[in-house]
Design a protein around this motif. Structure first.
Motif, short mmCIF file in Angstrom:
data_model
loop_
_atom_site.label_atom_id
_atom_site.label_comp_id
_atom_site.label_asym_id
_atom_site.label_seq_id
_atom_site.Cartn_x
_atom_site.Cartn_y
_atom_site.Cartn_z
N GLU A 171 -6.12 -5.48 -5.47
CA GLU A 171 -6.68 -5.18 -6.80
C GLU A 171 -5.58 -4.94 -7.82
OE1 GLU A 171 -9.26 -1.89 -6.18
OE2 GLU A 171 -10.92 -3.11 -5.41
N ARG A 172 -4.54 -4.25 -7.43
CA ARG A 172 -3.47 -3.91 -8.36
C ARG A 172 -2.69 -5.14 -8.81
NH1 ARG A 172 -0.50 -3.60 -11.63
NH2 ARG A 172 0.85 -1.91 -12.36
N THR A 173 -2.52 -6.07 -7.90
CA THR A 173 -1.73 -7.26 -8.23
C THR A 173 -2.57 -8.39 -8.80
OG1 THR A 173 -1.86 -7.94 -5.91
CG2 THR A 173 0.10 -6.74 -6.59
N GLU A 174 -3.89 -8.22 -8.87
CA GLU A 174 -4.81 -9.15 -9.54
C GLU A 174 -4.61 -10.60 -9.11
OE1 GLU A 174 -4.41 -8.62 -13.73
OE2 GLU A 174 -5.45 -6.70 -13.74
N GLY A 175 -4.40 -10.82 -7.82
CA GLY A 175 -4.25 -12.18 -7.35
C GLY A 175 -2.86 -12.77 -7.52
N ASN A 176 -1.91 -11.99 -8.04
CA ASN A 176 -0.54 -12.45 -8.23
C ASN A 176 0.22 -12.26 -6.92
OD1 ASN A 176 2.18 -12.72 -8.82
ND2 ASN A 176 1.98 -11.86 -10.88
N LEU A 177 0.37 -13.32 -6.15
CA LEU A 177 1.02 -13.21 -4.85
C LEU A 177 2.49 -12.84 -4.96
CD1 LEU A 177 -0.52 -16.15 -2.79
CD2 LEU A 177 -1.39 -13.84 -3.17
N LEU A 178 3.14 -13.28 -6.04
CA LEU A 178 4.54 -12.93 -6.23
C LEU A 178 4.69 -11.42 -6.42
CD1 LEU A 178 7.43 -13.88 -6.48
CD2 LEU A 178 7.04 -14.28 -8.91
N SER A 179 3.80 -10.84 -7.21
CA SER A 179 3.83 -9.40 -7.39
C SER A 179 3.49 -8.67 -6.10
CB SER A 179 2.83 -8.99 -8.49
OG SER A 179 2.76 -7.58 -8.60
N ALA A 180 2.51 -9.20 -5.35
CA ALA A 180 2.15 -8.59 -4.07
C ALA A 180 3.33 -8.62 -3.11
CB ALA A 180 0.95 -9.32 -3.47
N ARG A 181 4.04 -9.74 -3.09
CA ARG A 181 5.22 -9.83 -2.22
C ARG A 181 6.28 -8.82 -2.62
NH1 ARG A 181 9.01 -15.11 -2.04
NH2 ARG A 181 9.62 -14.21 -4.04
N GLN A 182 6.46 -8.64 -3.93
CA GLN A 182 7.44 -7.68 -4.41
C GLN A 182 7.06 -6.26 -3.96
OE1 GLN A 182 7.56 -6.94 -8.65
NE2 GLN A 182 9.78 -6.78 -8.63
N GLN A 183 5.78 -5.92 -4.06
CA GLN A 183 5.34 -4.60 -3.62
C GLN A 183 5.51 -4.42 -2.12
OE1 GLN A 183 4.65 -2.17 -5.50
NE2 GLN A 183 4.01 -2.99 -7.47
N ILE A 184 5.25 -5.48 -1.37
CA ILE A 184 5.41 -5.42 0.09
C ILE A 184 6.88 -5.24 0.45
CG2 ILE A 184 5.20 -6.76 2.22
CD1 ILE A 184 2.64 -7.99 0.97
N ASP A 185 7.77 -5.91 -0.29
CA ASP A 185 9.21 -5.74 -0.05
C ASP A 185 9.62 -4.28 -0.32
OD1 ASP A 185 9.43 -8.39 0.59
OD2 ASP A 185 10.21 -9.02 -1.36
N LYS A 186 9.07 -3.69 -1.37
CA LYS A 186 9.38 -2.28 -1.66
C LYS A 186 8.88 -1.37 -0.56
CE LYS A 186 8.48 -0.73 -5.75
NZ LYS A 186 7.73 -0.47 -6.98
N LEU A 187 7.69 -1.65 -0.06
CA LEU A 187 7.14 -0.84 1.03
C LEU A 187 8.00 -0.95 2.28
CD1 LEU A 187 3.36 -1.69 0.54
CD2 LEU A 187 4.36 0.61 0.40
N ALA A 188 8.51 -2.15 2.53
CA ALA A 188 9.34 -2.36 3.72
C ALA A 188 10.65 -1.59 3.63
CB ALA A 188 9.62 -3.85 3.91
N LEU A 189 11.17 -1.42 2.42
CA LEU A 189 12.39 -0.66 2.23
C LEU A 189 12.15 0.86 2.32
CD1 LEU A 189 14.01 -2.63 -0.75
CD2 LEU A 189 14.81 -2.58 1.62
N ALA A 190 10.97 1.28 1.90
CA ALA A 190 10.68 2.71 1.81
C ALA A 190 10.03 3.29 3.07
CB ALA A 190 9.79 2.99 0.61
N HIS A 191 9.43 2.45 3.90
CA HIS A 191 8.67 2.96 5.06
C HIS A 191 9.06 2.23 6.33
CE1 HIS A 191 5.86 5.31 2.53
NE2 HIS A 191 6.00 4.32 1.67
N ASP A 192 9.02 2.96 7.42
CA ASP A 192 9.26 2.35 8.73
C ASP A 192 8.03 1.56 9.15
OD1 ASP A 192 11.78 3.51 8.98
OD2 ASP A 192 10.95 5.37 9.83
N PRO A 193 8.23 0.55 10.00
CA PRO A 193 7.07 -0.20 10.51
C PRO A 193 6.10 0.73 11.23
CG PRO A 193 9.12 -1.34 11.00
CD PRO A 193 9.51 0.00 10.48
N GLY A 194 4.83 0.34 11.18
CA GLY A 194 3.79 1.15 11.81
C GLY A 194 2.58 1.23 10.91
N PRO A 195 1.72 2.21 11.12
CA PRO A 195 0.52 2.36 10.29
C PRO A 195 0.88 2.54 8.82
CG PRO A 195 0.36 3.70 12.28
CD PRO A 195 1.76 3.17 12.23
#
Length: 341
Positions: A171-195
């Motif tokens: 919903e936040r990225t409104e269908g913008n996959l590039l923005s979604a990928r950017q957010q996922i990259d940020k999550l990967a840097l900030a959080h360890d794998p897992g739930p």
């Protein structure tokens, strides 16, 4: 042979086709497909690359000559041609059909187009390219497919997201996959794998730039030059990704173009907006922009978009931020593109 973007990596591992047609309305998936073919070509010894931008003034004879000429360095070559409008015209269609009939030895041809309309998809030149090589099509994803794409990307980073986290990110990225990928990259840097919880996603979103890149298209469509300039200046100070800014502008330009051509052929504007899934909150912006833009200015915006893409990727000299400003201002006011209706 026709493939989806997901099927392309396995096909490239089996070997390179002599010719690729890459098309689609989903910019990120299309760009990733282009990058995969380029990488596979490099790994396959295609060390030389030539690039052609097939705009309205393009001489298709130059492409034919280039594709059929031998390299001065006796190396294998990748010949890439980009068609911003997705239509080669009669001359281009003839050249593409001729090349598909006999791709020169030690040459790989890659034709990159945007979204192909129904007539283009059924055309002889597309059929010839598909028969001779590989056609990878990346259409817009439905809301359900977008959530699935986000879920798969998160899983690829080692996350096990709950459904609320996936939904919020979609919903936040409104269908913008590039923005979604950017957010996922940020999550990967900030959080360890897992739930991965919805709270973690909310934290990442809250940390986004205060100069929201998604407001840029709205400011330009709304003909607010001062706000457009202010947002661009803020994004530049915060070193926002150039590709994301261009994606936002190109998304709105291609939507505007699709709305124009659909209504020009007789579709009602509400019907066209429904078919293109224009958000209710943005319908007034596009309705206003359609009153300012005509066929000529829209074509110029598409050509300018391709130019900005080349400059950002280093394939053409120029200053990326200048190109982005010219593109945004041209979307706001057609006369700034040097075009009238």
């Amino acid at each position: 042979m026709r493939l989806t973007p997901n099927e392309l990596p396995a096909a490239l591992e089996r070997g390179l086709a002599p010719l690729y047609l890459l098309s689609g309305a989903e910019p990120l998936l299309l760009d990733e497909a282009v990058d995969r073919v380029r990488a596979a070509a490099r790994d396959g010894g295609f060390s030389e690359r030539s690039f052609h931008l097939a705009d309205a003034r393009f001489n298709w004879g130059e492409l034919y000559t280039d594709a059929c000429s031998q390299s001065l360095f006796a190396s294998r070559r990748l010949v890439e041609v980009r068609m911003p409008a997705g239509k080669p015209g009669a001359a281009g269609a003839k050249v593409l059909k001729e090349l598909s009939g006999a791709v020169p030895e030690d040459t790989l041809i890659m034709v990159v187009a945007g979204a192909l309309d129904r007539n283009a998809r059924r055309s002889a030149w597309v059929g010839a390219l598909e028969k001779a090589g590989t056609w990878v099509d990346a259409p817009l994803l439905s809301a359900r497919e977008q959530r699935g794409w986000i879920r798969d990307r998160l899983a690829g980073e080692g996350f096990q997201p709950d459904e609320a986290a996936v939904t919020l990110l979609a919903e936040r990225t409104e269908g913008n996959l590039l923005s979604a990928r950017q957010q996922i990259d940020k999550l990967a840097l900030a959080h360890d794998p897992g739930p991965l919880s919805v709270d973690a996603v909310m934290e990442a979103i809250a940390d986004a730039s205060r100069f929201d890149v998604f407001q840029l298209g709205s400011a330009a469509l709304g003909q607010d030059l001062r706000r457009t300039a202010r947002i661009l200046a803020g994004l530049r100070r915060e070193r926002a990704p150039l590709t994301l800014i261009l994606w936002v502008l190109v998304r709105d330009i291609t939507t505007l173009a699709d709305l124009y051509w659909r209504t020009a052929r007789g579709d009602s504007l509400p019907s066209a907006m429904g078919a293109l899934r224009v958000w209710s909150s943005r319908k007034a912006e596009f309705r206003s922009a359609l009153k300012r833009h005509g066929a000529r200015s829209i074509r110029r915006l598409l050509v300018r978009s391709a130019r900005a893409d080349q400059v950002i990727k280093g394939a053409r000299p120029g200053e990326p931020w200048t190109e982005l400003q010219l593109l945004a201002f041209g979307l706001a006011e057609p006369h700034r593109m040097g075009a009238d209706r």
